[in-house]
Design a protein around this motif. Structure first.
Motif, PDB file in Angstrom:
ATOM      1  N   UNK A 197      -1.824   2.755  -6.837  1.00  0.00           N
ATOM      2  CA  UNK A 197      -0.917   3.850  -6.462  1.00  0.00           C
ATOM      3  C   UNK A 197       0.445   3.299  -6.054  1.00  0.00           C
ATOM      4  N   UNK A 198       0.439   2.182  -5.360  1.00  0.00           N
ATOM      5  CA  UNK A 198       1.688   1.534  -4.967  1.00  0.00           C
ATOM      6  C   UNK A 198       2.537   1.203  -6.196  1.00  0.00           C
ATOM      7  N   UNK A 199       1.899   0.637  -7.216  1.00  0.00           N
ATOM      8  CA  UNK A 199       2.617   0.323  -8.463  1.00  0.00           C
ATOM      9  C   UNK A 199       3.053   1.590  -9.191  1.00  0.00           C
ATOM     10  N   UNK A 200       2.155   2.569  -9.261  1.00  0.00           N
ATOM     11  CA  UNK A 200       2.459   3.809  -9.999  1.00  0.00           C
ATOM     12  C   UNK A 200       3.658   4.548  -9.430  1.00  0.00           C
ATOM     13  N   UNK A 201       3.738   4.600  -8.095  1.00  0.00           N
ATOM     14  CA  UNK A 201       4.770   5.400  -7.455  1.00  0.00           C
ATOM     15  C   UNK A 201       5.958   4.570  -6.965  1.00  0.00           C
ATOM     16  N   UNK A 202       5.914   3.269  -7.216  1.00  0.00           N
ATOM     17  CA  UNK A 202       7.057   2.407  -6.927  1.00  0.00           C
ATOM     18  C   UNK A 202       7.368   2.247  -5.451  1.00  0.00           C
ATOM     19  N   UNK A 203       6.323   2.219  -4.636  1.00  0.00           N
ATOM     20  CA  UNK A 203       6.503   2.035  -3.194  1.00  0.00           C
ATOM     21  C   UNK A 203       5.562   0.925  -2.718  1.00  0.00           C
ATOM     22  N   UNK A 204       5.754   0.485  -1.495  1.00  0.00           N
ATOM     23  CA  UNK A 204       4.909  -0.580  -0.957  1.00  0.00           C
ATOM     24  C   UNK A 204       3.516  -0.055  -0.618  1.00  0.00           C
ATOM     25  N   UNK A 205       2.582  -0.977  -0.482  1.00  0.00           N
ATOM     26  CA  UNK A 205       1.224  -0.600  -0.087  1.00  0.00           C
ATOM     27  C   UNK A 205       1.217   0.049   1.287  1.00  0.00           C
ATOM     28  N   UNK A 206       2.067  -0.450   2.173  1.00  0.00           N
ATOM     29  CA  UNK A 206       2.100   0.124   3.522  1.00  0.00           C
ATOM     30  C   UNK A 206       2.573   1.580   3.500  1.00  0.00           C
ATOM     31  N   UNK A 207       3.468   1.912   2.575  1.00  0.00           N
ATOM     32  CA  UNK A 207       3.900   3.306   2.431  1.00  0.00           C
ATOM     33  C   UNK A 207       2.745   4.168   1.944  1.00  0.00           C
ATOM     34  N   UNK A 208       1.967   3.657   0.998  1.00  0.00           N
ATOM     35  CA  UNK A 208       0.790   4.394   0.514  1.00  0.00           C
ATOM     36  C   UNK A 208      -0.186   4.608   1.670  1.00  0.00           C
ATOM     37  N   UNK A 209      -0.428   3.583   2.471  1.00  0.00           N
ATOM     38  CA  UNK A 209      -1.322   3.721   3.622  1.00  0.00           C
ATOM     39  C   UNK A 209      -0.800   4.798   4.581  1.00  0.00           C
ATOM     40  N   UNK A 210       0.506   4.793   4.826  1.00  0.00           N
ATOM     41  CA  UNK A 210       1.121   5.775   5.732  1.00  0.00           C
ATOM     42  C   UNK A 210       0.948   7.193   5.177  1.00  0.00           C
ATOM     43  N   UNK A 211       1.208   7.370   3.875  1.00  0.00           N
ATOM     44  CA  UNK A 211       1.060   8.692   3.260  1.00  0.00           C
ATOM     45  C   UNK A 211      -0.388   9.169   3.305  1.00  0.00           C
TER      46      UNK A 211
ATOM     47  N   UNK B 101     -13.375   0.869   0.179  1.00  0.00           N
ATOM     48  CA  UNK B 101     -12.675   1.400  -0.995  1.00  0.00           C
ATOM     49  C   UNK B 101     -12.139   2.796  -0.699  1.00  0.00           C
ATOM     50  N   UNK B 102     -10.848   2.982  -0.951  1.00  0.00           N
ATOM     51  CA  UNK B 102     -10.221   4.297  -0.883  1.00  0.00           C
ATOM     52  C   UNK B 102      -9.630   4.592  -2.250  1.00  0.00           C
ATOM     53  N   UNK B 103      -9.950   5.756  -2.786  1.00  0.00           N
ATOM     54  CA  UNK B 103      -9.416   6.170  -4.077  1.00  0.00           C
ATOM     55  C   UNK B 103      -8.503   7.376  -3.878  1.00  0.00           C
ATOM     56  N   UNK B 104      -7.355   7.333  -4.523  1.00  0.00           N
ATOM     57  CA  UNK B 104      -6.354   8.384  -4.401  1.00  0.00           C
ATOM     58  C   UNK B 104      -6.394   9.253  -5.647  1.00  0.00           C
ATOM     59  N   UNK B 105      -6.450  10.570  -5.443  1.00  0.00           N
ATOM     60  CA  UNK B 105      -6.422  11.526  -6.549  1.00  0.00           C
ATOM     61  C   UNK B 105      -4.961  11.653  -7.000  1.00  0.00           C
ATOM     62  N   UNK B 106      -4.674  11.239  -8.227  1.00  0.00           N
ATOM     63  CA  UNK B 106      -3.301  11.105  -8.720  1.00  0.00           C
ATOM     64  C   UNK B 106      -2.555  12.438  -8.710  1.00  0.00           C
ATOM     65  N   UNK B 107      -3.148  13.494  -9.242  1.00  0.00           N
ATOM     66  CA  UNK B 107      -2.454  14.794  -9.294  1.00  0.00           C
ATOM     67  C   UNK B 107      -2.148  15.318  -7.904  1.00  0.00           C
ATOM     68  N   UNK B 108      -3.081  15.131  -6.968  1.00  0.00           N
ATOM     69  CA  UNK B 108      -2.843  15.579  -5.602  1.00  0.00           C
ATOM     70  C   UNK B 108      -1.727  14.766  -4.965  1.00  0.00           C
ATOM     71  N   UNK B 109      -1.685  13.461  -5.233  1.00  0.00           N
ATOM     72  CA  UNK B 109      -0.597  12.625  -4.712  1.00  0.00           C
ATOM     73  C   UNK B 109       0.745  13.094  -5.259  1.00  0.00           C
ATOM     74  N   UNK B 110       0.796  13.442  -6.536  1.00  0.00           N
ATOM     75  CA  UNK B 110       2.045  13.936  -7.123  1.00  0.00           C
ATOM     76  C   UNK B 110       2.494  15.223  -6.435  1.00  0.00           C
ATOM     77  N   UNK B 111       1.551  16.147  -6.187  1.00  0.00           N
ATOM     78  CA  UNK B 111       1.894  17.395  -5.488  1.00  0.00           C
ATOM     79  C   UNK B 111       2.330  17.113  -4.050  1.00  0.00           C
TER      80      UNK B 111
END
Length: 86
Positions: A31-45, A66-76
């Motif tokens: 998700x960090x790579x997909x959305x162009x942000x740091x891992x810590x930002x993904x953890x914060x979100x 393991x934590x999995x992020x639902x891509x469409x929900x992250x986009x919304x």
């Protein structure tokens, strides 16, 4: 009787690296790579989403490590934070 389609370069995959799909779930690192942000930002979100009633389904934890992020929900979620983000 249906016509059999012959193999061609347009309809045949010879190497698995050529298979392209849109993922439903991704790891936090991906998700960090997909959305162009740091891992810590993904953890914060993810933490922000877990605390919110509206975004609780942003991620799932199939195991303790393991934590999995639902891509469409992250986009919304990101669009709700800032309409120009995506």
């Amino acid at each position: 009787m249906s016509k059999i389609i012959q193999p061609s370069l347009d309809n045949t995959i010879l190497k698995s690296k050529h298979i392209v799909t849109k993922p439903i779930y991704v790891s936090k690192a991906v998700a960090s790579d997909m959305f162009g942000v740091s891992k810590s930002t993904i953890y914060k979100w993810c933490q922000e989403a877990e605390e919110s009633e509206e975004w609780r389904d942003l991620s799932i934890r199939p195991s303790a490590t393991v934590t999995l992020i639902h891509v469409e929900t992250m986009e919304r979620f990101l669009k709700s934070k800032n309409k120009s983000f995506l």
